[in-house]
Design a protein around this motif. Structure first.
Motif, mmCIF file in Angstrom:
data_model
loop_
_atom_site.group_PDB
_atom_site.id
_atom_site.type_symbol
_atom_site.label_atom_id
_atom_site.label_comp_id
_atom_site.label_asym_id
_atom_site.label_seq_id
_atom_site.Cartn_x
_atom_site.Cartn_y
_atom_site.Cartn_z
ATOM 1 N N UNK A 18 58.353 31.264 62.574
ATOM 2 C CA UNK A 18 58.203 32.202 61.458
ATOM 3 C C UNK A 18 57.987 33.637 61.964
ATOM 4 N N UNK A 19 59.067 34.320 62.286
ATOM 5 C CA UNK A 19 58.963 35.710 62.729
ATOM 6 C C UNK A 19 58.609 36.624 61.570
ATOM 7 N N UNK A 59 67.456 37.059 75.106
ATOM 8 C CA UNK A 59 66.062 37.471 75.244
ATOM 9 C C UNK A 59 65.614 38.289 74.023
ATOM 10 N N UNK A 60 64.416 37.986 73.552
ATOM 11 C CA UNK A 60 63.864 38.706 72.404
ATOM 12 C C UNK A 60 62.349 38.525 72.401
ATOM 13 N N UNK A 61 61.657 39.534 71.896
ATOM 14 C CA UNK A 61 60.221 39.421 71.616
ATOM 15 C C UNK A 61 60.050 39.684 70.136
ATOM 16 N N UNK A 62 59.194 38.909 69.500
ATOM 17 C CA UNK A 62 58.979 39.067 68.068
ATOM 18 C C UNK A 62 57.527 38.782 67.746
ATOM 19 N N UNK A 63 57.017 39.498 66.764
ATOM 20 C CA UNK A 63 55.711 39.122 66.234
ATOM 21 C C UNK A 63 55.925 37.920 65.315
ATOM 22 N N UNK A 89 49.819 33.995 63.096
ATOM 23 C CA UNK A 89 50.192 35.208 63.802
ATOM 24 C C UNK A 89 50.275 35.028 65.304
ATOM 25 N N UNK A 90 50.809 36.059 65.947
ATOM 26 C CA UNK A 90 50.941 36.056 67.390
ATOM 27 C C UNK A 90 52.255 36.659 67.813
ATOM 28 N N UNK A 91 52.775 36.198 68.962
ATOM 29 C CA UNK A 91 54.010 36.727 69.534
ATOM 30 C C UNK A 91 54.890 35.595 70.054
ATOM 31 N N UNK A 92 56.198 35.795 69.958
ATOM 32 C CA UNK A 92 57.176 34.889 70.555
ATOM 33 C C UNK A 92 57.914 35.665 71.633
ATOM 34 N N UNK A 93 58.023 35.077 72.808
ATOM 35 C CA UNK A 93 58.740 35.696 73.921
ATOM 36 C C UNK A 93 59.832 34.748 74.387
ATOM 37 N N UNK A 94 61.087 35.113 74.087
ATOM 38 C CA UNK A 94 62.233 34.325 74.519
ATOM 39 C C UNK A 94 62.843 35.052 75.713
ATOM 40 N N UNK A 97 52.650 32.758 71.780
ATOM 41 C CA UNK A 97 51.232 33.080 71.931
ATOM 42 C C UNK A 97 50.671 33.246 70.525
ATOM 43 N N UNK A 98 49.990 32.233 70.038
ATOM 44 C CA UNK A 98 49.493 32.222 68.665
ATOM 45 C C UNK A 98 48.044 32.691 68.611
ATOM 46 N N UNK A 99 47.709 33.455 67.574
ATOM 47 C CA UNK A 99 46.314 33.846 67.376
ATOM 48 C C UNK A 99 45.457 32.619 67.126
ATOM 49 N N UNK A 100 46.024 31.664 66.403
ATOM 50 C CA UNK A 100 45.367 30.382 66.149
ATOM 51 C C UNK A 100 46.465 29.404 65.781
ATOM 52 N N UNK A 101 46.358 28.158 66.213
ATOM 53 C CA UNK A 101 47.369 27.148 65.910
ATOM 54 C C UNK A 101 46.707 25.794 65.678
#
Length: 132
Positions: free
Chosen positions: A27-28, A41-45, A67-72, A80-84
């Motif tokens: 869920x970007x 390659x992509x970075x997304x919140x 929330x957090x970040x996705x790094x492809x 990297x999730x704030x909470x999961x």
């Protein structure tokens, strides 16, 4: 058979997943997107929502994230999730009780700070509810 890639889902509390995945739905903040092997390659919140994972061994799992970040990258995908929370660990009846309590807390809030805190908590609970 789909090609696999390294995948990790990490929150401040713990590492939830580390292994080879064939696809991950994320869920970007600009909308859901799906990652497969050799993705650009992509970075997304990440916005609060449900991450769906299909592992190379055929297992599927779902995680509610806040929330957090996705790094492809060519090295794979790291979330990297704030909470999961693993959806398998959720109890629907308990969640519904908590949502009702949170709605009452929001209605009973005495000041703006309490109202904001109660609204934030209710938002988190309703995000968990989307996993069912």
């Amino acid at each position: 058979m789909a090609e696999a890639f390294p995948f990790e889902l990490v929150s401040p509390e713990k590492q939830l997943v580390s292994g080879e995945a064939t696809e991950v739905l994320i869920p970007g903040t600009e909308g859901y997107f799906q990652v497969f092997a050799n993705h650009a390659p992509v970075m997304s919140t990440i916005k609060p929502g449900v991450v769906e994972v299909k592992m190379a061994d055929g297992e599927s799992s779902r995680y509610v994230i806040f929330g957090g970040f996705a790094d492809v990258s060519p090295a794979g995908l790291t979330l990297l999730a704030q909470h999961a929370v693993d959806v398998a660990d959720l109890d629907k009846a308990d969640l519904e009780r908590r949502i009702q309590d949170a709605k009452e807390d929001l209605a009973d809030a005495k000041d703006e700070e309490a109202r904001a805190k109660a609204a934030d908590y209710l938002d988190q609970l309703t995000t968990l509810q989307t996993a069912f």
